[in-house]
Design a protein around this motif. Structure first.
Motif, mmCIF file in Angstrom:
data_model
loop_
_atom_site.group_PDB
_atom_site.id
_atom_site.type_symbol
_atom_site.label_atom_id
_atom_site.label_comp_id
_atom_site.label_asym_id
_atom_site.label_seq_id
_atom_site.Cartn_x
_atom_site.Cartn_y
_atom_site.Cartn_z
ATOM 1 N N LYS A 104 -7.950 -10.553 -0.704
ATOM 2 C CA LYS A 104 -7.338 -9.482 0.086
ATOM 3 C C LYS A 104 -7.544 -8.121 -0.590
ATOM 4 N N VAL A 108 -9.393 -4.824 1.258
ATOM 5 C CA VAL A 108 -8.750 -3.542 1.586
ATOM 6 C C VAL A 108 -9.309 -2.356 0.785
ATOM 7 N N CYS A 111 -10.343 1.023 2.273
ATOM 8 C CA CYS A 111 -9.235 1.815 2.841
ATOM 9 C C CYS A 111 -8.410 2.476 1.745
ATOM 10 N N LYS A 115 -8.980 7.461 2.386
ATOM 11 C CA LYS A 115 -7.738 7.483 3.161
ATOM 12 C C LYS A 115 -8.007 7.607 4.663
ATOM 13 N N ALA A 118 -8.515 4.537 6.633
ATOM 14 C CA ALA A 118 -7.304 3.774 6.898
ATOM 15 C C ALA A 118 -6.390 4.470 7.909
ATOM 16 N N ILE A 121 -4.254 2.909 11.095
ATOM 17 C CA ILE A 121 -4.200 1.446 11.178
ATOM 18 C C ILE A 121 -3.406 0.871 10.005
ATOM 19 N N ASP A 122 -2.801 -0.278 10.278
ATOM 20 C CA ASP A 122 -2.134 -1.000 9.202
ATOM 21 C C ASP A 122 -3.201 -1.919 8.603
ATOM 22 N N PHE A 123 -3.856 -1.423 7.539
ATOM 23 C CA PHE A 123 -5.042 -2.145 7.083
ATOM 24 C C PHE A 123 -4.718 -3.442 6.349
ATOM 25 N N TYR A 124 -3.495 -3.547 5.808
ATOM 26 C CA TYR A 124 -3.139 -4.838 5.197
ATOM 27 C C TYR A 124 -3.011 -5.920 6.277
ATOM 28 N N THR A 125 -2.435 -5.519 7.428
ATOM 29 C CA THR A 125 -2.335 -6.476 8.541
ATOM 30 C C THR A 125 -3.733 -6.812 9.060
ATOM 31 N N GLN A 126 -4.587 -5.791 9.152
ATOM 32 C CA GLN A 126 -5.952 -6.069 9.613
ATOM 33 C C GLN A 126 -6.673 -6.994 8.637
ATOM 34 N N ASP A 128 -5.276 -9.330 6.859
ATOM 35 C CA ASP A 128 -4.769 -10.688 7.132
ATOM 36 C C ASP A 128 -5.467 -11.278 8.352
#
Ligand code: ADP
Length: 225
Positions: A104, A108, A111, A115, A118, A121-126, A128
């Protein structure tokens, strides 16, 4: 229809000395936004050189190269770096993953560095979602060095796709994969293309792969060296 890549009268050689042979001499090449193209060329025909020009790493002095609406010659190296960081995803032949980061964290990374990539967007969710789509959920916390070659290349693809870049450049991404992993990789990459319709420039010397693409561009045909 907007263009993603528009090349006119491109001439490139690695040395400025007179009589140095050209590596690239391309009159015209247009790739539209949202197209997926197979760029074919045997070794030594200038594929990597062309990709480095499109990514803004190598500078063009003769001719016009427009990428995502920007004339690369007219903007500074810093602006080219921003264009690449924000809007271009690059999948390398050698995956260039960071060995001490987990899956993970590797995905990421673009991103965190850019900046604007990113933004919105919620790039941590993307990340996942990509981990799940690419069949890597069971390994999300693993170090990338614990993965098979096929899995590592899928992580590299996810890292290129994160943040929804408009252009994905894939430089011989399947060259170290066996047939099964190549098929899996192609299907996953193209299912992501179906979802997002980024421009995909997929480069390979392997003519078997052109079956996946509606358009093939042969570098030996367009490169008049
Ligand atoms: P391909 O990716 O199709 O194998 P390349 O773009 O790597 O082709 O190489 C095209 C030509 O440019 C080759 O003749 C290669 O030797 C030459 N070349 C590539 N990189 C450099 C460099 N950094 N300096 C000088 N010549 C180079």
């Amino acid at each position: 229809m907007t263009t993603s890549i528009d090349i006119n009268d491109l001439k490139f050689s690695y040395s400025k000395k007179t009589n140095t042979p050209l590596v690239l001499n391309i009159d015209k090449l247009v790739i539209n936004s949202g197209e997926k193209v197979f760029l074919y060329g045997p070794s030594g025909h200038g594929k990597s050189t062309l990709l480095n020009i499109l990514a803004g790493v190598l500078e063009v002095e003769t001719g016009k190269v427009e990428v995502l609406g920007q004339n690369l010659h007219a903007i500074s190296q810093g602006a080219r770096d921003h264009l690449r960081g924000e809007h271009i995803g690059y999948i390398f032949q050698i995956f260039n993953l960071i060995p001490y980061l987990n899956i993970k964290e590797n995905i990421v990374l673009p991103c965190l560095i850019n900046k604007k990539r990113a933004a919105g967007i919620d790039f941590y969710t993307q990340a996942d979602e990509l981990i799940q789509t690419l069949g890597l959920s069971a390994y999300a916390q693993n170090k990338v060095t614990d993965l098979s070659i096929g899995q590592q290349q899928r992580v590299a693809a996810a890292r290129a796709l994160i943040g929804n870049p408009q252009l994905i450049i894939a430089d011989e991404p399947t060259s170290s994969l066996d047939e099964k992993n190549t098929t899996e990789f192609m299907n996953l990459l193209l299912s992501e293309w179906e979802k997002r319709k980024f421009t995909l420039v997929f480069v390979s010397h392997d003519t078997h792969l052109k079956q996946y693409f509606p358009r093939t561009i042969s570098l030996p045909d367009i490169n008049k060296i």
